[in-house]
Scaffold this motif. Structure first.
Motif, short mmCIF file in Angstrom:
data_model
loop_
_atom_site.label_atom_id
_atom_site.label_comp_id
_atom_site.label_asym_id
_atom_site.label_seq_id
_atom_site.Cartn_x
_atom_site.Cartn_y
_atom_site.Cartn_z
N ALA A 162 0.82 -1.20 0.00
CA ALA A 162 0.00 0.00 0.00
C ALA A 162 0.85 1.26 0.00
CB ALA A 162 -0.93 0.00 1.22
N GLU A 163 0.23 2.35 -0.38
CA GLU A 163 0.89 3.66 -0.38
C GLU A 163 0.19 4.57 0.63
OE1 GLU A 163 1.08 5.22 -4.34
OE2 GLU A 163 1.64 3.28 -5.20
N THR A 164 0.92 5.55 1.11
CA THR A 164 0.36 6.49 2.08
C THR A 164 0.20 7.87 1.47
OG1 THR A 164 2.55 7.02 2.97
CG2 THR A 164 1.31 5.27 4.06
N THR A 165 -0.56 8.70 2.16
CA THR A 165 -0.86 10.05 1.71
C THR A 165 0.09 11.05 2.35
OG1 THR A 165 -2.35 10.57 3.54
CG2 THR A 165 -3.30 9.40 1.65
N PRO A 166 0.09 12.29 1.87
CA PRO A 166 0.74 13.35 2.64
C PRO A 166 0.04 13.54 3.99
CG PRO A 166 0.33 14.05 0.37
CD PRO A 166 -0.42 12.76 0.57
N THR A 268 -5.57 10.52 13.54
CA THR A 268 -4.60 10.96 12.55
C THR A 268 -5.31 11.45 11.30
OG1 THR A 268 -4.38 8.57 12.14
CG2 THR A 268 -2.59 9.66 13.30
N ILE A 269 -4.61 12.28 10.52
CA ILE A 269 -5.17 12.82 9.28
C ILE A 269 -4.55 12.14 8.06
CG2 ILE A 269 -5.15 14.92 7.85
CD1 ILE A 269 -5.85 16.49 10.36
N GLY A 270 -3.25 11.88 8.09
CA GLY A 270 -2.65 11.09 7.03
C GLY A 270 -2.99 9.62 7.20
N GLY A 271 -2.82 8.86 6.14
CA GLY A 271 -3.13 7.43 6.22
C GLY A 271 -2.93 6.74 4.89
N LEU A 272 -3.67 5.69 4.68
CA LEU A 272 -3.56 4.92 3.45
C LEU A 272 -4.19 5.67 2.28
CD1 LEU A 272 -4.49 1.46 4.95
CD2 LEU A 272 -2.21 2.18 4.19
N GLN A 273 -3.55 5.58 1.15
CA GLN A 273 -4.10 6.21 -0.06
C GLN A 273 -5.20 5.31 -0.62
OE1 GLN A 273 -2.14 6.84 -4.32
NE2 GLN A 273 -1.26 8.21 -2.78
N VAL A 274 -6.38 5.89 -0.82
CA VAL A 274 -7.52 5.13 -1.36
C VAL A 274 -8.14 5.90 -2.52
CG1 VAL A 274 -8.03 4.08 0.89
CG2 VAL A 274 -9.24 6.17 0.20
N VAL A 291 -10.56 6.83 9.33
CA VAL A 291 -9.26 7.50 9.28
C VAL A 291 -8.11 6.53 9.06
CG1 VAL A 291 -10.01 9.54 10.51
CG2 VAL A 291 -9.10 7.60 11.80
N ASP A 292 -8.38 5.26 8.77
CA ASP A 292 -7.33 4.43 8.19
C ASP A 292 -6.99 4.97 6.80
OD1 ASP A 292 -7.06 2.80 10.35
OD2 ASP A 292 -7.76 0.97 9.39
N ALA A 293 -7.98 5.56 6.14
CA ALA A 293 -7.74 6.27 4.88
C ALA A 293 -7.26 7.67 5.18
CB ALA A 293 -9.03 6.31 4.05
N GLY A 294 -6.32 8.16 4.40
CA GLY A 294 -5.85 9.53 4.54
C GLY A 294 -6.22 10.35 3.33
N SER A 306 -17.92 11.88 9.34
CA SER A 306 -18.45 11.92 7.98
C SER A 306 -17.59 11.08 7.05
CB SER A 306 -18.52 13.37 7.49
OG SER A 306 -19.09 13.44 6.21
N GLN A 307 -16.28 11.17 7.22
CA GLN A 307 -15.35 10.36 6.45
C GLN A 307 -15.60 8.87 6.70
OE1 GLN A 307 -11.29 11.73 6.65
NE2 GLN A 307 -10.43 9.68 6.41
N ALA A 308 -15.84 8.51 7.95
CA ALA A 308 -16.11 7.11 8.29
C ALA A 308 -17.41 6.64 7.68
CB ALA A 308 -16.15 6.95 9.82
N LEU A 309 -18.44 7.45 7.76
CA LEU A 309 -19.75 7.07 7.23
C LEU A 309 -19.71 6.90 5.72
CD1 LEU A 309 -22.83 6.67 7.53
CD2 LEU A 309 -23.06 9.17 7.52
N VAL A 310 -19.19 7.89 5.02
CA VAL A 310 -19.20 7.85 3.55
C VAL A 310 -18.27 6.76 3.02
CG1 VAL A 310 -18.60 9.14 1.47
CG2 VAL A 310 -19.90 10.25 3.29
N LEU A 311 -17.06 6.66 3.55
CA LEU A 311 -16.14 5.64 3.05
C LEU A 311 -16.57 4.24 3.45
CD1 LEU A 311 -12.61 7.28 3.47
CD2 LEU A 311 -13.99 7.04 1.39
#
Length: 322
Positions: A162-166, A268-274, A291-294, A306-311
């Motif tokens: 996997a790759e991570t985000t900024p 955290t705000i950064g995380g896995l790139q999705v 927030v596993d996704a960044g 909201s990020q958790a609900l939508v993703l």
């Protein structure tokens, strides 16, 4: 939240997912929050406040939050507030324990005290709450979240390409009373020292670091103050008195009252790139929610719930389509 949401949606789509919970209870950090699920009212404001975020993910969350709240309420969720009372945002507030119970039932239950197996097979949704515990420990910060979000999902995905985000060093957090103040999980919301826009800010050794402007959410102050700092205000308020009752260090000065504070990590705000289906870039068969996704709030602050609900919904629908 993301894991329970995804499991509930997958069951609606005719699947029988297993939900593994590392902790001893369900609900993660949602259970400890004020449980406001919101989005920026204006798209341009979202982009302005989170300039480093992935525009496609931000657009997904901004466009789908309202319908996703409708889905949540179709399950029986009852809002405590039907709007945020903030002119810059819109959303709903729920009672966190009631929402956790509702989602737990809709998800078909969880397997508690069950860490992520290293031989877990695809399709697999990672929704472990980011790596706030690890970040707080490495930087000497307080933790204002569940104790189990240590980066298990991040490590699992990275080991599979996997790759991570900024923004891997960024977090959403609050200024809290510094030790020796007594802070339990039930204090995470009421003891947040949310008056930083009215304060002068000093380092622990009394060098002034007051910024020229402070954002409405004060997450920028949480990034600034580090392990220890001082807020100086002209007069007390309810949050300061709550901190005093909890044993915080509060001292009088010629120019007002000084409160000893510390940054506390919520997530955290950064995380896995999705991508916009919550698929993890570079790791086949993996999805990431919450927030596993960044790459959503990079450079600023947006709603983690909201990020958790939508993703969570996006991941479930993508997994079902496969």
């Amino acid at each position: 939240m993301a894991g329970l949401v995804a499991a509930a949606r997958l069951r609606q789509l005719g699947h029988e997912p297993r939900v593994l919970e590392k902790g001893s209870r369900a609900g993660g950090s949602m259970l400890l929050s004020s449980c406001v699920v919101w989005r920026h009212l204006e798209w341009e404001r979202f982009r302005f406040e989170c300039p480093g975020g992935d525009e496609s993910l931000q657009r997904l969350i901004w466009e789908r939050t309202d319908d996703s709240l409708g889905w949540l309420e179709s399950l029986g969720a009852e809002p405590v507030w039907r709007d945020t009372e903030n002119p810059l945002t819109t959303g709903r507030r729920y009672e966190p324990r009631a929402l956790t119970r509702l989602l737990l039932e809709a998800a078909g239950g969880v397997e508690l005290d069950t860490p992520l197996p290293q031989d877990a097979e695809a399709p697999l949704l990672l929704a472990t709450g980011g790596f706030g515990g690890r970040l707080a420990r490495e930087r000497g910060l307080l933790l204002r979240a569940n104790p189990w979000s240590e980066g298990d999902g991040l490590d699992f995905a990275l080991s599979r390409g996997a790759e991570t985000t900024p923004g891997m060093d960024e977090f959403y957090g609050r200024a809290m009373p510094a030790p020796p103040a007594r802070i339990g999980e039930e204090d995470f919301v009421p003891l947040a020292q949310l008056y930083g826009r009215e304060a002068r800010v000093f380092t622990d050794d009394w060098c002034e670091i007051t910024p020229p402007a402070v954002a409405w959410h004060e997450n920028d102050l949480a990034q600034l103050i580090g392990p220890r700092a001082w807020y100086v205000v002209e007069q007390t308020n309810d949050r300061i008195e709550a901190a005093r009752a909890a044993g915080a260090t509060i001292v009088g000065r010629d120019d007002g009252i000084a409160v000893h504070v510390a940054a506390a990590v919520t997530h955290t705000i950064g995380g896995l790139q999705v991508d916009t289906q919550a698929r993890v870039t570079g790791a086949e068969g993996l999805w990431a929610g919450g927030v596993d996704a960044g790459g959503v709030a990079t450079g600023g602050y947006a709603s983690g719930l909201s990020q958790a609900l939508v993703l969570g919904l996006a991941a479930a629908e993508s997994i079902a389509a496969d």
